[in-house]
Design an enzyme around this catalytic site. Sequence first.
Site, PDB file in Angstrom:
ATOM      1  N   GLU A 142       0.811  -1.220   0.000  1.00  0.00           N
ATOM      2  CA  GLU A 142       0.000   0.000   0.000  1.00  0.00           C
ATOM      3  C   GLU A 142       0.843   1.268   0.000  1.00  0.00           C
ATOM      4  O   GLU A 142       0.566   2.203  -0.750  1.00  0.00           O
ATOM      5  CB  GLU A 142      -0.947   0.035   1.211  1.00  0.00           C
ATOM      6  CG  GLU A 142      -2.171  -0.846   1.082  1.00  0.00           C
ATOM      7  CD  GLU A 142      -1.933  -2.262   1.569  1.00  0.00           C
ATOM      8  OE1 GLU A 142      -0.819  -2.540   2.090  1.00  0.00           O
ATOM      9  OE2 GLU A 142      -2.838  -3.101   1.436  1.00  0.00           O
ATOM     10  N   HIS A 192     -10.247  -4.035  11.126  1.00  0.00           N
ATOM     11  CA  HIS A 192     -10.907  -3.947   9.822  1.00  0.00           C
ATOM     12  C   HIS A 192     -12.221  -3.163   9.890  1.00  0.00           C
ATOM     13  O   HIS A 192     -13.030  -3.254   8.976  1.00  0.00           O
ATOM     14  CB  HIS A 192     -11.195  -5.347   9.270  1.00  0.00           C
ATOM     15  CG  HIS A 192      -9.975  -6.062   8.781  1.00  0.00           C
ATOM     16  ND1 HIS A 192      -9.015  -6.537   9.624  1.00  0.00           N
ATOM     17  CD2 HIS A 192      -9.555  -6.374   7.531  1.00  0.00           C
ATOM     18  CE1 HIS A 192      -8.062  -7.127   8.913  1.00  0.00           C
ATOM     19  NE2 HIS A 192      -8.363  -7.040   7.648  1.00  0.00           N
TER      20      HIS A 192
END
Lengths: 335, 452
Positions: free
Chosen positions: B186, B255
């Site tokens: 990322e 998450h």
Amino acid sequence: MSDPSVVEGDGVSTAPAPNSTTLKKFYHDMLLIRRFEEKAGQLYGMGLIGGFCHLYIGQEAVVVGMQNALLPGDQVITAYRDHGHMLATGMDPKGVMSELTGRAAGYSKGKGGSMHMFSAEKNFFGGHGIVGAQVPLGTGLAFANKYKENGAVTLAYMGEGAANQGQVYESFNMAELWHLPVLYIVENNRYAMGTSVERSSAQPDFYKRGQSFNVPGESVDGMDVEAVFEAGRKALEFVRGGNGPMILEMKTYRYRGHSMSDPAKYRTRDEVQSIRDRKDPIDQFGKKLVDRDLVTEADLKAVDKEIRLIVNEAAEFAIEAPEPDASELYTDVLA
Amino acid sequence: MSTQILMPALSPTMEEGKLAKWLVKEGDEVHSGDILAEIETDKATMEFEAVDEGRIGKLLVAEGTEGVKVNAPIAELITEGGEAQPVAAVSAPAPVAAPKQEVKATAPTPVATAALIEPSVPDGTEMVSTTVREALRDAMAEEMRRDPDVFLIGEEVAQYQGAYKVSQGLLDEFGAKRVIDTPITEHGFAGLGIGAGFAGLKPIVEFMTWNFAMQAIDQIINSAAKTRYMSGGQMHCPIVFRGPNGPASRVAAQHSQDYSSWYAHVPGLKVIAPYFAADAKGLLKAAIRDPNPVIFLENEIVYGKSFPVPKLDDFVLPIGKARVIRPGKDVTLVSYSMGVALVLEAAEELAKEGIDAELIDLRTLRPLDTDTVIESVKKTNRIVTVEQGWPVASIGSEIAAQVVEKAFDYLDAPPARVNGKDVPMPYAHNLEKLALPTVEDVVAAAKAVLYR
């Protein structure tokens, strides 16, 4: 920017081999950076330059050798020890010095300062203050070159300290995976701020740092501008030829502290002096030019005089230039 | 004896699915690990394996049946030489409801539906029922057709067709040059995208979820948001960062986070968080065309919802405009993204008690359309903000401050905020439910500011 390119046997364009004119230009460009940085240090001491100011003194051969090996359209990106890179790309010393003093005539209108300067015209993409962040950015410039099929190569500079950042390896991986036209230059000046290579790096040979991604690398004497130019020319030809990225480790040295506020107690004065005496990139190269009868001592003195004039003018301009208008506070946030 | 084979939940947010294909027939012997059926979720077609050994008795759900609820019996398995029972004799347990705390408002109520149509859409425009997922894909595809400099990069966006199927079909249409699978990297690919933006391309960077973008947040803020300013306007970064944001379902603390106020804090960014499909499409197209870095916060739970989208060749909405999705006079409920589902349902509940709520969908969080909010407060004199994110320094905090600064004299009660609870998201079903704002919370807050 270099002279018009020549095309080698395999069809890849490259900078021509140096002649007496280009060799003299190497000397001129290195000395301009040296004198500019000395002046910047002086202005910092007078309180005319604020914040962080990282001088490039000692490392001039790296950026001058590499810049002269580039072709028109190639891009440069680096971290915050960036004044040398900007002058080498041909950015105006007045504009650079005015940015250092935080004036409207600076390259970033006084909003960027020493660490954040850019020139779209000269293909200089900064000037970035976060150690290592310029490496994926430079990889992205190379991605765009490949996407546009424009034949350009990106030079992404980093210090050996940045070479320990994770994002550098993320970049190596993507660049090799997608064969991006990017040449990574590790300027190994032996100290990441106060931490020596020995204390920070499990693999101190930075040119080997791409091995696990199949990125080839080479070690170069970064105090010898001709060696830098030759290695750069070959590496650029390799990268431009669609072979993917490459790493050049430039063994170099900075004479000053990490920034102006660094007393540099982590090394001895003798160490610095010994490198200056034996390896100084400008003195050594000047001697070579004289030995080869390309110039005389008097010629070199004349170059120095001319450069001191340029630098003094830039400093005077940067001191006199007005600060940005208060209305600039809110401009350039969004398009 | 026989046991029942139940419809499996094959993703954290799956509540029902399609029994696409039986790979066994009645009378077949099966062993554990044999593939029994193909089941289509909202994200993918999955193979469903046998756990127990035995012989297939009755197939209770025909191939091709849609909307089969999770835990509904789909077949009988005869084990240890037992015989199939007549179906009628099987006392099927009531299907256990899947976690559905956020999914209550499955579709906008009739009242709200009327207001779903963007005021700028011409009268008589045909409306097509479209999922948010399709609307996002259509927006990207249209912009990629229009501008060859637009490309999509991220994890699983190409060959896998998107981890949440948002980029479905894009690789086929645009090829591997413009739809690019990345390694799991990322920080690296965010920086790479920004560099490509500096060089004049228009990247769409997909984060599989915004949780993973914390790996990349230095590049987003220090490189994308600040470079125009630091370069005195010389460098441009026309880039869109997009992906699902906020809590999904049962995926716990790492998450399930809402990053709205994080990015809304940063000058140099634009931040969009739509709920309806039309907004998702019109605003994503606007984001891709915008010359600035844009943070586009989607929501996984909303991806599969269908809403009307105007059938127009080029439907682009302005960034920075909130929308009154239901006019009312008693109290203003302000929300965005999944919170809109809550206020829609809360408004219905409040209406039963004679309270007429005005609903505002912010749609854009930076720049924040405070004018629309202030205008509403001047009319209703009461305001409740609703969001799933944490309460401290939230979007609701900002709106409350702005309302107090700009419309203090109009307020008949202090502004109220409904937020997620100030804790990391727990995993346990009951605790997760407690951590998230509910319709009841919104109704209670609205009544509190009405002193009822």
